[in-house]
Design a protein around this motif. Structure first.
Motif, PDB file in Angstrom:
ATOM      1  N   ALA A 182       0.825  -1.210   0.000  1.00 30.19           N
ATOM      2  CA  ALA A 182       0.000   0.000   0.000  1.00 30.19           C
ATOM      3  C   ALA A 182       0.858   1.258   0.000  1.00 30.19           C
ATOM      4  O   ALA A 182       0.556   2.237  -0.702  1.00 30.19           O
ATOM      5  N   SER A 183       1.945   1.254   0.762  1.00 36.27           N
ATOM      6  CA  SER A 183       2.805   2.437   0.821  1.00 36.27           C
ATOM      7  C   SER A 183       3.531   2.668  -0.491  1.00 36.27           C
ATOM      8  O   SER A 183       3.651   3.818  -0.953  1.00 36.27           O
ATOM      9  N   ILE A 184       3.997   1.585  -1.121  1.00 38.64           N
ATOM     10  CA  ILE A 184       4.653   1.733  -2.426  1.00 38.64           C
ATOM     11  C   ILE A 184       3.647   2.211  -3.469  1.00 38.64           C
ATOM     12  O   ILE A 184       3.933   3.115  -4.273  1.00 38.64           O
ATOM     13  N   GLY A 185       2.459   1.623  -3.473  1.00 36.99           N
ATOM     14  CA  GLY A 185       1.437   2.033  -4.437  1.00 36.99           C
ATOM     15  C   GLY A 185       1.033   3.485  -4.269  1.00 36.99           C
ATOM     16  O   GLY A 185       0.893   4.227  -5.254  1.00 36.99           O
ATOM     17  N   THR A 186       0.874   3.922  -3.019  1.00 37.09           N
ATOM     18  CA  THR A 186       0.527   5.320  -2.766  1.00 37.09           C
ATOM     19  C   THR A 186       1.644   6.254  -3.196  1.00 37.09           C
ATOM     20  O   THR A 186       1.393   7.334  -3.758  1.00 37.09           O
ATOM     21  N   SER A 187       2.892   5.865  -2.945  1.00 38.54           N
ATOM     22  CA  SER A 187       4.025   6.706  -3.320  1.00 38.54           C
ATOM     23  C   SER A 187       4.104   6.888  -4.831  1.00 38.54           C
ATOM     24  O   SER A 187       4.300   8.001  -5.332  1.00 38.54           O
ATOM     25  N   ILE A 188       3.940   5.798  -5.573  1.00 42.45           N
ATOM     26  CA  ILE A 188       4.016   5.876  -7.033  1.00 42.45           C
ATOM     27  C   ILE A 188       2.854   6.685  -7.600  1.00 42.45           C
ATOM     28  O   ILE A 188       3.013   7.453  -8.554  1.00 42.45           O
ATOM     29  N   SER A 189       1.694   6.543  -6.988  1.00 39.66           N
ATOM     30  CA  SER A 189       0.527   7.265  -7.490  1.00 39.66           C
ATOM     31  C   SER A 189       0.691   8.776  -7.368  1.00 39.66           C
ATOM     32  O   SER A 189       0.102   9.533  -8.137  1.00 39.66           O
ATOM     33  N   LEU A 190       1.507   9.234  -6.412  1.00 38.00           N
ATOM     34  CA  LEU A 190       1.734  10.671  -6.270  1.00 38.00           C
ATOM     35  C   LEU A 190       2.362  11.263  -7.520  1.00 38.00           C
ATOM     36  O   LEU A 190       2.055  12.391  -7.918  1.00 38.00           O
ATOM     37  N   GLY A 191       3.251  10.495  -8.152  1.00 39.04           N
ATOM     38  CA  GLY A 191       3.916  10.994  -9.344  1.00 39.04           C
ATOM     39  C   GLY A 191       3.066  10.929 -10.591  1.00 39.04           C
ATOM     40  O   GLY A 191       3.158  11.804 -11.453  1.00 39.04           O
ATOM     41  N   PHE A 192       2.227   9.927 -10.693  1.00 40.40           N
ATOM     42  CA  PHE A 192       1.412   9.757 -11.898  1.00 40.40           C
ATOM     43  C   PHE A 192       0.179  10.659 -11.883  1.00 40.40           C
ATOM     44  O   PHE A 192      -0.227  11.183 -12.913  1.00 40.40           O
ATOM     45  N   TRP A 193      -0.418  10.837 -10.725  1.00 39.93           N
ATOM     46  CA  TRP A 193      -1.678  11.571 -10.648  1.00 39.93           C
ATOM     47  C   TRP A 193      -1.511  13.037 -10.270  1.00 39.93           C
ATOM     48  O   TRP A 193      -2.418  13.825 -10.431  1.00 39.93           O
ATOM     49  N   ASN A 194      -0.347  13.374  -9.745  1.00 39.27           N
ATOM     50  CA  ASN A 194      -0.135  14.753  -9.324  1.00 39.27           C
ATOM     51  C   ASN A 194       1.330  15.105  -9.581  1.00 39.27           C
ATOM     52  O   ASN A 194       2.190  14.915  -8.733  1.00 39.27           O
ATOM     53  N   SER A 195       1.612  15.625 -10.758  1.00 36.91           N
ATOM     54  CA  SER A 195       2.999  15.879 -11.160  1.00 36.91           C
ATOM     55  C   SER A 195       3.750  16.833 -10.243  1.00 36.91           C
ATOM     56  O   SER A 195       4.968  16.689 -10.094  1.00 36.91           O
ATOM     57  N   PRO A 196       3.113  17.847  -9.615  1.00 41.20           N
ATOM     58  CA  PRO A 196       3.879  18.686  -8.693  1.00 41.20           C
ATOM     59  C   PRO A 196       4.504  17.924  -7.534  1.00 41.20           C
ATOM     60  O   PRO A 196       5.436  18.405  -6.898  1.00 41.20           O
TER      61      PRO A 196
END
Length: 352
Positions: free
Chosen positions: A212-226
């Motif tokens: 869950a932590s890895i998935g959440t971390s990666i999603s930050l870059g894909f869904w919110n570029s800032p």
């Protein structure tokens, strides 16, 4: 001719024998505890899962503290606050080292090496100290004062925080554990397979947390570029923790100078110095620079473990040698690697 012993003399003799026997019993128990090892059944993969979760959590806490306290009128530099929090936590956790280790070993390693080691950072502190000296000021005296103030305040607050955490842990002992376990000096980890029948509930729990932590971390870059720089920091943080964990095996070779922690702190400081040089010399995106500096270097280097080592080295002279070697060594690396851009560009790096 000597007088026969009185009843009082016999009583005193018996009391002395009783006290002597008690002292021998205490010494036997102390010796047994001092030389005892325990065997823990765990899996290396479970340790990796705990590192993933706690490294990401620790990095989030550190970056959050830096953001909250990075204001102009802050009484101390923002870099001090993560060290205070991390050292307080490790002081508290070490009070219950025996209980947590026996209960669930990956939790203890995750809390100390993973969480506290990721909240605190030696490399960013060394860079902040270096910049405080190299930054423009009315005179060299101001630079020296700023340089020494950041060094002394960080180390002093870290030492005090570790003691404070220990005091809180000791005070909370009767509430958390009715019966304390005897201390031990080492852990022998017996390997355990990853078969479902040997999978503990906490093992599965850490597996879920890590994914869950890895998935959440990666999603930050894909869904919110800032927030892509935050994504890189979180994704790279477990790699720094894992490298530090493997280097820690060198600590036992030189108890008076924990070589593993020293090498980890020097490598991380050298890398962040190179990143500072790169970002000051080449205009471009700071995303990956932030990710490596805050994630990999931030978790590879640690102040919490360093502080615990300084407090546990038997010789105060050797503790000072270790502390000075680490502090001065980090500054020497920064001067050698990152000193040149500040000579030509007084404002330094645009990223760090």
């Amino acid at each position: 001719m000597s007088e026969p012993p009185t009843s009082h003399d016999n009583l005193v003799h018996l009391e002395h024998e009783y006290e002597l026997e008690n002292l021998k019993e205490v010494e036997r128990e102390h010796s047994a505890h001092r030389h005892s090892h325990i065997t823990i059944h765990s899996s290396y993969l479970v340790l990796l899962l705990s590192f993933v979760f706690f490294s990401i959590l620790g990095t989030c806490i550190r970056l959050g503290l830096l953001a909250v306290f990075a204001y102009s009128d802050s009484p101390v530099a923002s870099i001090v606050y993560p060290q205070i929090v991390g050292c307080a936590i490790i002081g508290f956790v070490n009070v219950y080292k025996s209980e947590i280790t026996v209960g669930y070993y990956p939790l203890y390693i995750g809390l100390t090496t993973g969480l506290c080691g990721s909240i605190t950072t030696f490399s960013s502190w060394s860079l902040a100290t270096f910049k405080s000296f190299m930054s423009p000021s009315p005179g060299i005296g101001y630079q020296i004062a700023s340089f020494l103030a950041l060094i002394v305040s960080t180390i002093a607050m870290s030492l005090i925080s570790a003691d404070f955490g220990r005091h809180v842990g000791e005070a909370a002992g009767p509430l958390l554990y009715k019966k304390r376990r005897s201390p031990f000096i080492g852990v022998n980890m017996a390997p355990r397979t990853w078969l479902p029948k040997e999978l503990a509930v906490l093992d599965a729990f850490f597996l879920v947390l890590a994914l869950a932590s890895i998935g959440t971390s990666i999603s930050l870059g894909f869904w919110n570029s800032p927030h892509s720089d935050l994504m890189w920091a979180l994704v790279l943080s477990p790699l720094g923790t894992l490298l530090r964990f493997h280097l820690s095996v060198l600590n036992s070779r030189m108890p008076a100078f924990p070589l593993g922690t020293f090498i980890a702190n020097m490598i991380g400081t050298g890398v962040i110095a190179a990143l500072y040089l790169y970002s000051a010399s080449i205009a471009g995106s700071c995303t990956l620079v932030h990710g490596i500096a805050n994630g990999f270097c931030g978790c590879l280097t640690t102040i919490s473990t360093w502080i615990v080592e300084l407090k546990t080295i038997p010789s105060i002279t050797k503790a000072y040698i270790y502390g000075l070697a680490s502090t001065v060594g980090g500054q020497i690396l920064l001067v050698l690697i990152a000193g040149s851009p500040l000579l030509f560009r007084p404002h330094g790096s645009e990223c760090l």
